[in-house]
Each structure stands twice: as C-alpha cells, then as structure tokens.
Write an enzyme that holds these catalytic residues in place. Structure first.
Site, PDB file in Angstrom:
ATOM      1  CG  ASP A  37      -2.064   0.933   1.142  1.00 35.38           C
ATOM      2  OD1 ASP A  37      -2.348   1.419   0.032  1.00 35.38           O
ATOM      3  OD2 ASP A  37      -2.707   1.198   2.169  1.00 35.38           O
ATOM      4  N   GLY A  38       0.349   2.313  -0.634  1.00 38.86           N
ATOM      5  CA  GLY A  38       0.987   3.621  -0.541  1.00 38.86           C
ATOM      6  C   GLY A  38       1.655   4.112  -1.806  1.00 38.86           C
ATOM      7  CG  ASN A  39       2.420   1.557  -5.170  1.00 38.90           C
ATOM      8  OD1 ASN A  39       3.353   1.383  -4.395  1.00 38.90           O
ATOM      9  ND2 ASN A  39       1.909   0.584  -5.902  1.00 38.90           N
ATOM     10  NE  ARG A  40      -4.380   5.432  -5.294  1.00 37.50           N
ATOM     11  CZ  ARG A  40      -5.704   5.383  -5.253  1.00 37.50           C
ATOM     12  NH1 ARG A  40      -6.420   5.869  -6.253  1.00 37.50           N
ATOM     13  NH2 ARG A  40      -6.330   4.857  -4.217  1.00 37.50           N
ATOM     14  NE  ARG A  41      -1.804   6.437   1.175  1.00 37.06           N
ATOM     15  CZ  ARG A  41      -1.975   5.602   2.182  1.00 37.06           C
ATOM     16  NH1 ARG A  41      -1.968   6.058   3.420  1.00 37.06           N
ATOM     17  NH2 ARG A  41      -2.138   4.311   1.975  1.00 37.06           N
ATOM     18  CG  HIS A  54       0.264   2.489  -9.687  1.00 36.03           C
ATOM     19  ND1 HIS A  54      -0.093   2.083  -8.414  1.00 36.03           N
ATOM     20  CD2 HIS A  54      -0.787   3.210 -10.168  1.00 36.03           C
ATOM     21  CE1 HIS A  54      -1.307   2.533  -8.131  1.00 36.03           C
ATOM     22  NE2 HIS A  54      -1.741   3.225  -9.170  1.00 36.03           N
ATOM     23  CB  THR A  83     -12.597  -7.403  -6.396  1.00 34.62           C
ATOM     24  OG1 THR A  83     -12.712  -7.266  -4.971  1.00 34.62           O
ATOM     25  CG2 THR A  83     -12.213  -8.843  -6.724  1.00 34.62           C
ATOM     26  CG  ASN A  85      -7.226  -1.939  -6.593  1.00 35.92           C
ATOM     27  OD1 ASN A  85      -6.310  -2.732  -6.401  1.00 35.92           O
ATOM     28  ND2 ASN A  85      -7.553  -1.004  -5.703  1.00 35.92           N
ATOM     29  NE  ARG A 212      -8.581   0.190   5.072  1.00 34.72           N
ATOM     30  CZ  ARG A 212      -8.007   1.381   4.947  1.00 34.72           C
ATOM     31  NH1 ARG A 212      -7.568   2.006   6.028  1.00 34.72           N
ATOM     32  NH2 ARG A 212      -7.867   1.950   3.766  1.00 34.72           N
ATOM     33  CG  LEU A 213      -6.254  -8.056   7.807  1.00 38.57           C
ATOM     34  CD1 LEU A 213      -6.737  -9.442   8.176  1.00 38.57           C
ATOM     35  CD2 LEU A 213      -4.785  -8.108   7.405  1.00 38.57           C
TER      36      LEU A 213
END
Length: 257
Positions: A37-41, A54, A83, A85, A212-213
């Site tokens: 997680d966190g590519n865009r941020r 990305h 899903t 995304n 969170r998962l």
C-alpha cells in the site's frame, strides 16, 4: 546526494546488518502475505504522477523477493490488484493493469520464482489472463519461492468462489446437496481456496500506516500475525523487512491456547 543523506544511508545499512546478524532463521515465517500500500501517496509526496508511483512499487517487488530468498521464506503472496481497484478511473486503471502484467512477465522470466495466480481470472482482460497462464506454466518446474500474485483478488470473493467450486464438484460426483451439507467442514472449504495445498500466511505485512486487512486472505489469516509499517511501499527498505521478521520472531503464537 548530500553528506547527511550519505551518512543516514550508511547508518541504516549498518543497522540492517546488525538486525540480520541476530535473526534466527528457524523463527522466520514460511509464508508472508504483503499488502503493498501507498504507491499513490508516495508519488504525491515526491511530486510525481500516480503511474510513476505504481511503477516504483512494481520495481520494489524483485528486491523484496530477494530479501525473502535470503531469509528462507518459502511462500510470498503479493496483493497487486483487488476487486475494488476496478472502480478506479480508467486513466489510472489501464496503465496499472499494464504495469501489473509487466510484473507477472518479469517474475516468470526471472527463473527463481514459481508463479501462481490467486484471484478471479474472469475479471481480468485477456492479455492479463494469458500472461498469468504462461507464467504459471513456464515456472511450474522452478524449485524456488512460490509467489502468489493476487490480481483481481478479494477475500470475500475467494470464499464465495470456494463454496461454488465445492458445490460444483459435489454435483459432478453425483453427491446430493443434503449429503454435501452434512459433510462440509473447514478442511473441505480449504481445499477449494485459491491457495489450496499451501500453508496459511504466518505473517502479513501492510505498508503505508493503514491498520486493516481490507479483505486480504480472510480465511487464511485466521491465525496470522500482522505487522503494520508506516513506510509507503516504494520506500520499503530491507531494514523495514528485517524489523518485521524480528517482531514476528519475538511473538508467542498461541493459536487460542
């Protein structure tokens, strides 16, 4: 790079060596799940584009798998596309799908990993489906880390697909529905999951600070340990990985005992 950054990098490398030197390989998780997680941020913070974020996240995967190989990890599940995304704008989704297809082909071409798709193939465009099929076929003989690429994956969808598969299998064998209902148990459902015949994840790592998962491997993570890291995925370092392993090794897994 200025002197301060060079010194910081040197100290981080020295610290990583120290942590690695004290790592007990007997306590290393055999299966690691990763919510990348966190590519865009990361891209936004660095003043770059979402697509660049990305791509940077995709480039981190080979490095991460190398660390896993060094520490005797046997299975890695990488959540590349959920899903949910598919609800993203087309101007982001289309390049993302291309980047992920490139990741799949690169993993297969590397020669060190055995690639296995987890997810719903029907949700994916034909070129992606073909890339996944080719990757699984060309790496089936590889005696290396099993790399589950979770693409078009949702935890609830996996359970629904497992139940559907179980019912269709019973139908094909001529088993009546009431007899099936009597025989259903946890192991039976497990045999119809995307990760059938694999060990459940011992450790799940999520980057970017989110705790969170988000539906990741809902069935398989019933007894998993979780490690939440503040670092965005493209900036995830070996020292962050080693800290996760050290934290995991220090825990006492009771499994309800």
């Amino acid at each position: 790079m200025n002197l301060r950054d060079k010194l910081r990098g040197l100290l981080v490398r020295l610290y990583a060596r120290r942590v690695e030197g004290h790592l007990d390989h007997a306590q290393v998780p055999k299966h690691i799940g990763v919510i990348m997680d966190g590519n865009r941020r990361w891209a936004k913070a660095s003043g770059s584009t979402t697509e660049h974020g990305h791509r940077a996240g995709a480039e981190k995967i080979e490095e991460f798998l190398g660390w896993c190989s060094e520490t005797d990890v046997e299975v890695v599940t990488l959540w590349l596309l959920s899903t949910d995304n598919f609800d993203r704008p087309q101007e982001e989704l289309v390049p993302l799908l291309g980047i992920i297809e490139g990741v799949v082909r690169a993993l297969a071409a590397d020669g060190r990993w055995r690639v296995h798709h987890v997810g719903t193939p029907d949700l994916l465009p034909s070129p992606m489906q073909n890339a996944l099929k080719e990757a699984e076929e060309t790496t089936a003989h590889v005696d290396g880390i099993v790399v589950n690429v979770a693409i078009g994956y949702g935890g609830r969808q996996e359970i629904a697909d497992a139940v559907r598969s179980m019912m269709l299998d019973a139908h094909d064998r001529g088993v009546a529905m009431n007899d099936l209902a009597e025989s259903v148990d946890v192991d039976m459902i497990g045999r119809h999951l995307y990760t059938r015949a694999q060990p459940d994840p011992d450790l799940v790592i999520r980057t970017s600070g989110e705790q969170r998962l988000s539906g990741f491997m809902l069935w398989q993570t019933a007894h998993s340990e979780y490690y939440f890291c503040e670092v965005f995925w493209p900036a995830f370092r070996k020292v962050d990985f080693l800290r996760a392993l050290r934290d995991y090794a220090a825990r006492h897994r009771r499994y309800g005992g």
